[in-house]
Design an enzyme around this catalytic site. Structure first.
Site, PDB file in Angstrom:
ATOM      1  N   LEU A   1       1.008  -1.114   0.248  1.00 33.86           N
ATOM      2  CA  LEU A   1       0.109  -0.084   0.062  1.00 33.86           C
ATOM      3  C   LEU A   1       0.776   1.197  -0.187  1.00 33.86           C
ATOM      4  O   LEU A   1       0.718   2.193  -0.794  1.00 33.86           O
ATOM      5  CB  LEU A   1      -0.761  -0.220   1.297  1.00 33.86           C
ATOM      6  CG  LEU A   1      -1.962   1.107   1.281  1.00 33.86           C
ATOM      7  CD1 LEU A   1      -2.811   1.103   0.036  1.00 33.86           C
ATOM      8  CD2 LEU A   1      -2.851   0.977   2.458  1.00 33.86           C
TER       9      LEU A   1
ATOM     10  N   THR B   1      -8.174  -4.855   8.834  1.00 37.21           N
ATOM     11  CA  THR B   1      -8.410  -5.965   7.935  1.00 37.21           C
ATOM     12  C   THR B   1      -9.721  -6.727   8.265  1.00 37.21           C
ATOM     13  O   THR B   1     -10.363  -6.542   9.189  1.00 37.21           O
ATOM     14  CB  THR B   1      -7.227  -7.141   8.596  1.00 37.21           C
ATOM     15  OG1 THR B   1      -7.590  -8.471   7.806  1.00 37.21           O
ATOM     16  CG2 THR B   1      -7.286  -7.294   9.898  1.00 37.21           C
TER      17      THR B   1
ATOM     18  N   TYR C   1      -2.913 -12.588  14.146  1.00 36.43           N
ATOM     19  CA  TYR C   1      -2.965 -11.487  13.218  1.00 36.43           C
ATOM     20  C   TYR C   1      -4.140 -10.576  13.419  1.00 36.43           C
ATOM     21  O   TYR C   1      -4.037  -9.427  13.623  1.00 36.43           O
ATOM     22  CB  TYR C   1      -2.527 -11.919  11.924  1.00 36.43           C
ATOM     23  CG  TYR C   1      -2.996 -10.716  10.957  1.00 36.43           C
ATOM     24  CD1 TYR C   1      -2.035  -9.789  10.738  1.00 36.43           C
ATOM     25  CD2 TYR C   1      -4.012 -10.714  10.176  1.00 36.43           C
ATOM     26  CE1 TYR C   1      -2.167  -8.706   9.735  1.00 36.43           C
ATOM     27  CE2 TYR C   1      -4.173  -9.699   9.262  1.00 36.43           C
ATOM     28  CZ  TYR C   1      -3.286  -8.848   9.190  1.00 36.43           C
ATOM     29  OH  TYR C   1      -3.620  -7.663   8.035  1.00 36.43           O
TER      30      TYR C   1
ATOM     31  N   LYS D   1      -4.727  -6.994  15.134  1.00 35.90           N
ATOM     32  CA  LYS D   1      -5.150  -5.779  14.401  1.00 35.90           C
ATOM     33  C   LYS D   1      -6.431  -5.268  15.126  1.00 35.90           C
ATOM     34  O   LYS D   1      -6.831  -3.977  15.229  1.00 35.90           O
ATOM     35  CB  LYS D   1      -5.578  -6.147  12.906  1.00 35.90           C
ATOM     36  CG  LYS D   1      -4.472  -6.449  12.024  1.00 35.90           C
ATOM     37  CD  LYS D   1      -3.456  -5.402  11.860  1.00 35.90           C
ATOM     38  CE  LYS D   1      -4.151  -4.485  10.847  1.00 35.90           C
ATOM     39  NZ  LYS D   1      -3.041  -3.203  10.321  1.00 35.90           N
TER      40      LYS D   1
ATOM     41  N   TRP E   1      -7.681  -8.988   1.160  1.00 39.46           N
ATOM     42  CA  TRP E   1      -7.005  -9.789   0.187  1.00 39.46           C
ATOM     43  C   TRP E   1      -6.151  -8.668  -0.642  1.00 39.46           C
ATOM     44  O   TRP E   1      -6.680  -8.889  -2.026  1.00 39.46           O
ATOM     45  CB  TRP E   1      -8.107 -10.591  -0.750  1.00 39.46           C
ATOM     46  CG  TRP E   1      -8.783 -11.561   0.017  1.00 39.46           C
ATOM     47  CD1 TRP E   1      -9.069 -11.943   1.268  1.00 39.46           C
ATOM     48  CD2 TRP E   1      -9.580 -12.807  -0.724  1.00 39.46           C
ATOM     49  NE1 TRP E   1      -9.859 -13.002   1.557  1.00 39.46           N
ATOM     50  CE2 TRP E   1     -10.162 -13.501   0.241  1.00 39.46           C
ATOM     51  CE3 TRP E   1      -9.414 -13.029  -1.915  1.00 39.46           C
ATOM     52  CZ2 TRP E   1     -10.624 -14.733  -0.059  1.00 39.46           C
ATOM     53  CZ3 TRP E   1     -10.186 -14.417  -2.399  1.00 39.46           C
ATOM     54  CH2 TRP E   1     -10.843 -15.143  -1.415  1.00 39.46           C
TER      55      TRP E   1
HETATM   56  N1  LIG Z   1      -1.815  -7.729   2.431  1.00 34.96           N
HETATM   57  C1  LIG Z   1      -3.180  -8.118   2.649  1.00 34.96           C
HETATM   58  O1  LIG Z   1      -3.920  -9.140   2.125  1.00 34.96           O
HETATM   59  C2  LIG Z   1      -4.061  -7.387   3.670  1.00 34.96           C
HETATM   60  C3  LIG Z   1      -5.160  -7.693   3.758  1.00 34.96           C
HETATM   61  C4  LIG Z   1      -6.286  -6.934   4.806  1.00 34.96           C
HETATM   62  C5  LIG Z   1      -5.571  -6.001   5.571  1.00 34.96           C
HETATM   63  N2  LIG Z   1      -4.348  -5.755   5.176  1.00 34.96           N
HETATM   64  C6  LIG Z   1      -3.718  -4.338   5.956  1.00 34.96           C
HETATM   65  O2  LIG Z   1      -3.357  -3.471   4.861  1.00 34.96           O
HETATM   66  C7  LIG Z   1      -2.430  -2.723   5.214  1.00 34.96           C
HETATM   67  C8  LIG Z   1      -1.102  -2.513   4.350  1.00 34.96           C
HETATM   68  O3  LIG Z   1      -0.863  -3.953   4.199  1.00 34.96           O
HETATM   69  P1  LIG Z   1       0.264  -4.244   2.951  1.00 34.96           P
HETATM   70  O4  LIG Z   1      -0.377  -5.418   2.006  1.00 34.96           O
HETATM   71  O5  LIG Z   1       0.671  -2.971   2.083  1.00 34.96           O
HETATM   72  O6  LIG Z   1       1.289  -4.843   3.752  1.00 34.96           O
HETATM   73  P2  LIG Z   1       2.955  -5.316   3.582  1.00 34.96           P
HETATM   74  O7  LIG Z   1       3.071  -5.252   2.034  1.00 34.96           O
HETATM   75  O8  LIG Z   1       3.157  -6.425   4.166  1.00 34.96           O
HETATM   76  O9  LIG Z   1       3.672  -4.019   4.113  1.00 34.96           O
HETATM   77  C9  LIG Z   1       3.521  -3.797   5.365  1.00 34.96           C
HETATM   78  C10 LIG Z   1       4.944  -2.941   5.771  1.00 34.96           C
HETATM   79  O10 LIG Z   1       5.030  -2.486   7.106  1.00 34.96           O
HETATM   80  C11 LIG Z   1       6.299  -2.502   7.457  1.00 34.96           C
HETATM   81  N3  LIG Z   1       6.661  -3.017   8.895  1.00 34.96           N
HETATM   82  C12 LIG Z   1       6.546  -4.231   9.390  1.00 34.96           C
HETATM   83  N4  LIG Z   1       6.923  -4.117  10.744  1.00 34.96           N
HETATM   84  C13 LIG Z   1       7.378  -3.092  10.911  1.00 34.96           C
HETATM   85  C14 LIG Z   1       8.057  -2.284  11.952  1.00 34.96           C
HETATM   86  N5  LIG Z   1       8.202  -3.095  13.157  1.00 34.96           N
HETATM   87  N6  LIG Z   1       8.241  -0.973  11.778  1.00 34.96           N
HETATM   88  C15 LIG Z   1       7.918  -0.328  10.569  1.00 34.96           C
HETATM   89  N7  LIG Z   1       7.404  -0.673   9.611  1.00 34.96           N
HETATM   90  C16 LIG Z   1       7.085  -2.289   9.714  1.00 34.96           C
HETATM   91  C17 LIG Z   1       6.824  -3.720   6.485  1.00 34.96           C
HETATM   92  O11 LIG Z   1       8.324  -3.304   6.368  1.00 34.96           O
HETATM   93  P3  LIG Z   1       9.408  -4.070   5.569  1.00 34.96           P
HETATM   94  O12 LIG Z   1       8.958  -4.064   4.157  1.00 34.96           O
HETATM   95  O13 LIG Z   1      10.630  -3.675   6.036  1.00 34.96           O
HETATM   96  O14 LIG Z   1       9.016  -5.570   6.033  1.00 34.96           O
HETATM   97  C18 LIG Z   1       6.125  -3.565   5.251  1.00 34.96           C
HETATM   98  O15 LIG Z   1       6.726  -2.579   4.337  1.00 34.96           O
HETATM   99  C19 LIG Z   1      -1.905  -3.354   6.744  1.00 34.96           C
HETATM  100  O16 LIG Z   1      -2.382  -2.471   7.831  1.00 34.96           O
HETATM  101  C20 LIG Z   1      -2.504  -4.595   6.784  1.00 34.96           C
HETATM  102  O17 LIG Z   1      -2.587  -5.105   7.865  1.00 34.96           O
HETATM  103  C21 LIG Z   1      -3.569  -6.395   4.414  1.00 34.96           C
END
Ligand SMILES: NC(=O)c1ccc[n+]([C@@H]2O[C@H](COP(=O)([O-])OP(=O)(O)OC[C@H]3O[C@@H](n4cnc5c(N)ncnc54)[C@H](OP(=O)(O)O)[C@@H]3O)[C@@H](O)[C@H]2O)c1
Length: 299
Positions: free
Chosen positions: A12, A110, A134, A138, A160
């Site tokens: 994102l 989520t 998880y 959240k 997703w």
């Molecule tokens: N992916 C899905 O299917 C999904 C579904 C529902 C909701 N969401 C929510 O949508 C949002 C965005 O998700 P996304 O898919 O973009 O997730 P993502 O690609 O996994 O990105 C999450 C980011 O958070 C960073 N992060 C993790 N631990 C950290 C820490 N200790 N300090 C600072 N940064 C940290 C990671 O850094 P690094 O790159 O350094 O690891 C990563 O860049 C999140 O809130 C997630 O819970 C996602």
């Protein structure tokens, strides 16, 4: 406005960055705003003092968009403390800082806050009941944010998520589909895929809206996903069809594919509230999958 975006290396965060850096005309986001994108190198959400130091050493922000999260659903079962720190305690701390700075906070959550047992799309007022670590962390983050910041914040639950960045279901299928003739994919979990670019567009539209800029509004939860519902199995078939990959997809049940973290069976969410308030566009998942393919080629 000075706008901080956390999670700059995530799906994102990168999607928002791309739109902000390529937008023009009425979507020239850089014209009136200064965007600051940070990753864990600058702001480590697993470390309280890193969070304090970051905000002490930087000018105050008008908006904080928290895209960072501990998102490894299976690994969270083993790393509950770390997941809780990033998804709950750090969110509480961000909310408290946003309060002090009189900044708005947009936090992403989520569909996994639900148990997936409902036979109708989940609304924002439906009862939450996460079934894995998880989801629990959240939800704890949502509740802490609401307690600390009863006004001036927005929680957007999504589902997703996929993008042209990093590993996600679509990129995994595209890779495996090229390597194998046949794959088995779970067919009894239903949800709505969300193309990260659509969610990023929605967040940037919200920031521009007069509804968002009004003072002292009660903190709200919204649901955002692409329209339409599908199983992982059907989604995989469509990914191969659009990418013209010849790979047979066999349906299997959740029981046949055990994972460390339990997954909710049906997490379709109603997007009526966010669409109604912010007049947003929520494209159908198939339309967005085709758009994703086009962007992936251009990358
Ligand atoms: N992916 C899905 O299917 C999904 C579904 C529902 C909701 N969401 C929510 O949508 C949002 C965005 O998700 P996304 O898919 O973009 O997730 P993502 O690609 O996994 O990105 C999450 C980011 O958070 C960073 N992060 C993790 N631990 C950290 C820490 N200790 N300090 C600072 N940064 C940290 C990671 O850094 P690094 O790159 O350094 O690891 C990563 O860049 C999140 O809130 C997630 O819970 C996602």
């Amino acid at each position: 406005m000075r706008i901080l975006v956390t999670g700059k290396n995530g799906q994102l965060g990168k999607s928002i960055n791309k739109i902000v850096n390529t937008g023009n005309g009425k979507n020239n986001y850089q014209q009136d705003n200064e965007f600051i994108f940070v990753g864990r190198e600058e702001l480590d959400l697993s470390n309280n003092s890193s969070i304090i130091n970051y905000f002490n050493n930087n000018d105050k922000f008008d908006v904080i968009i928290n895209c960072a999260a501990y998102t490894q659903v299976d690994k969270a079962e083993q790393e509950a403390e770390l997941a809780n720190q990033v998804n709950h305690l750090a969110v509480k701390q961000l909310a408290s800082i946003a309060n002090k700075q009189q900044a708005r906070l947009i936090h992403i959550s989520t569909d996994y806050v639900f148990d997936g047992e409902s036979d109708k799309p989940y609304t924002e007022i439906d009862i939450t009941n996460p079934i894995n670590v998880y989801g629990k962390t959240k939800l704890a983050g949502e509740k802490a944010l609401q307690a600390v910041m009863p006004i001036n914040a927005i929680i957007i639950r999504t589902s997703w998520v996929y993008s042209e960045y990093s590993n996600n279901f679509v990129s995994t299928m595209l890779r495996l589909g090229k390597e194998r003739d046949e794959l088995s994919v779970v067919s009894d979990q239903i949800g709505s895929p969300t193309y990260a670019t659509d969610l990023a567009d929605a967040i940037l539209e919200i920031i521009k809206s007069k509804e968002f800029r009004e003072e002292n509004q009660t903190t709200q939860i919204y649901h955002y996903s692409n329209e339409g519902e599908i199983s992982w199995h059907e989604f995989a078939k469509e990914i191969f069809k659009i990418a013209k990959i010849d790979c047979k997809v066999n349906p299997i049940t959740t029981q046949q594919y055990p994972t460390p973290a339990k997954r909710p069976i049906n997490t379709i969410m109603s997007v009526d509230k966010i669409v109604g308030i912010f007049s947003l566009n929520t494209p159908n998942w198939k339309e967005s999958l085709i758009k994703f393919r086009k962007h992936e080629y251009e990358k």
